[in-house]
Write an enzyme that holds these catalytic residues in place. Structure first.
Site, mmCIF file in Angstrom:
data_model
loop_
_atom_site.group_PDB
_atom_site.id
_atom_site.type_symbol
_atom_site.label_atom_id
_atom_site.label_comp_id
_atom_site.label_asym_id
_atom_site.label_seq_id
_atom_site.Cartn_x
_atom_site.Cartn_y
_atom_site.Cartn_z
ATOM 1 N N GLY A 23 1.229 -1.279 0.005
ATOM 2 C CA GLY A 23 -0.120 -0.165 0.614
ATOM 3 C C GLY A 23 0.457 1.020 -0.221
ATOM 4 O O GLY A 23 0.209 2.106 1.182
ATOM 5 N N ALA A 24 2.154 1.036 -0.935
ATOM 6 C CA ALA A 24 2.902 2.466 -0.640
ATOM 7 C C ALA A 24 2.788 3.678 -1.794
ATOM 8 O O ALA A 24 3.851 4.269 -2.041
ATOM 9 C CB ALA A 24 4.033 1.853 -0.468
ATOM 10 N N GLY A 29 0.968 4.417 4.096
ATOM 11 C CA GLY A 29 1.821 3.486 3.118
ATOM 12 C C GLY A 29 2.704 4.482 2.514
ATOM 13 O O GLY A 29 4.436 4.088 2.822
ATOM 14 N N TYR A 175 -14.447 -3.884 10.424
ATOM 15 C CA TYR A 175 -12.357 -3.343 10.435
ATOM 16 C C TYR A 175 -11.862 -3.975 11.931
ATOM 17 O O TYR A 175 -11.117 -4.130 11.420
ATOM 18 C CB TYR A 175 -12.802 -1.678 10.252
ATOM 19 C CG TYR A 175 -11.896 -0.976 10.863
ATOM 20 C CD1 TYR A 175 -10.643 -1.660 9.474
ATOM 21 C CD2 TYR A 175 -11.009 -0.319 11.160
ATOM 22 C CE1 TYR A 175 -9.670 -0.632 9.162
ATOM 23 C CE2 TYR A 175 -10.387 0.270 11.317
ATOM 24 C CZ TYR A 175 -8.861 0.147 10.705
ATOM 25 O OH TYR A 175 -8.014 0.790 11.124
#
Length: 313
Positions: A23-24, A29, A175
């Protein structure tokens, strides 16, 4: 580049080290990747889109050092492909498991490994990526696996009888269940690695609270509207004790990668829970429960269909 002086005074340089971040290509991220790159790391930017990953790399300090790896946590085949490529690396000093669903669907839908989508993406897909990447981590002395939890685990209980939200689906609870699973799994991995004599460390962190209006702009990655910038100018001073920008939320994970020494079962988060300089903070007691940790471990292996840690010679 923004300089994070308070963080860097407590961090080791990362020259020659290779760190992969899921997730960068956006949000927290991206800023984890940026700060690791500022400290000298060669970053593997893992994201769903090759184009977005390449755009992220171009913004990082010393872009020529970094690599792109495509993996969509919603697609198990791409996760396995990425995990296999990580396993082939000569060294992998760190794997930051950051990506995930933040705003679950209003109604339950199936995701990776046939479970609730939020759990499948946030926990199980990362567990599969880790399982496959472990050979490279094991080849690298003192490698670290960083699990992005959440302080919401302090607010809502964990029900092991419905941890996959089959009986009662509510988006916020789905979540929270996924973050309970992430934290329980991260601490259980720490126990098992230590018991087996592995030098790889498993560290659980939480980023605190962050919003877009207080997040610094990065062209092509995060660009605030004029209204968001105006809101940030007002909200920043008013709410500085309860919310921050995503560049600050990244610091817990960065410290977990870089701190020269961390005690076993360390939990890292902002000093005031939602915001502040990252420190070792008390973990939610439920996250440290060894019986629940073993439960999540066994259930994770059952759903993946494979053992996570193989027997050592």
């Amino acid at each position: 580049m923004i300089q994070y002086s308070k963080l860097q005074t407590s961090a080791d340089r990362l020259d020659s080290r290779v760190i992969a971040v899921t997730g960068a290509t956006s949000g927290v991220g991206y800023f984890i990747a940026e700060q690791l790159a500022e400290l000298g790391a060669a970053v593997i930017v893992i994201g769903r889109s090759a184009n977005r990953a390449l755009a992220a790399v171009e913004l990082l300090p010393h872009p020529h050092r970094h690599r792109v790896l495509v993996a969509d946590l919603d697609d198990v085949d791409t996760v396995r492909s990425a995990g296999g490529r990580l396993a082939e690396l000569d060294r992998l000093d760190g794997l930051v498991l950051n990506a995930g669903v933040v705003s679950p669907d209003r109604t339950r839908r199936s995701g990776p490994f046939g479970v609730d989508h939020t759990m499948g993406v946030n926990h199980l897909a990362h567990a599969e990526l880790l399982r496959l990447a472990l050979p490279a981590l094991e080849r690298t002395p003192a490698a670290r696996v960083i699990h992005l939890g959440s302080f919401v685990t302090e607010k809502y209980p964990f029900d092991p009888t419905d941890w996959l939200s089959v009986r009662d689906y509510r988006p916020r609870i789905a979540y929270t269940n996924s973050k309970h699973a992430v934290q329980l799994f991260g601490f259980e991995l720490a126990r098992r690695l230590e018991d087996r004599g592995h030098s790889t460390r498993s560290i659980v962190v939480h980023p605190g609270a962050a919003i877009d209006a207080l997040t610094v702009d990065r062209p092509g990655i995060h660009q605030r509207s004029a209204l968001q910038r105006a809101a940030g100018a007002v909200l920043g001073p008013l709410f500085s004790r309860i919310v921050a920008g995503k560049q600050h939320a990244a610091q817990s994970a960065v410290l977990a990668v870089t701190a020269p020494a961390l005690p076993s079962m360390a939990y890292i988060g902002p000093e005031r829970r939602e915001v502040g300089i990252p420190r070792i903070v008390p973990a939610p007691p439920i996250s440290l429960d060894p019986e629940l940790g073993a439960f999540i471990w066994d259930e994770t292996e059952r759903l993946l269909g494979r053992p996570i840690l193989t027997a050592r010679d």
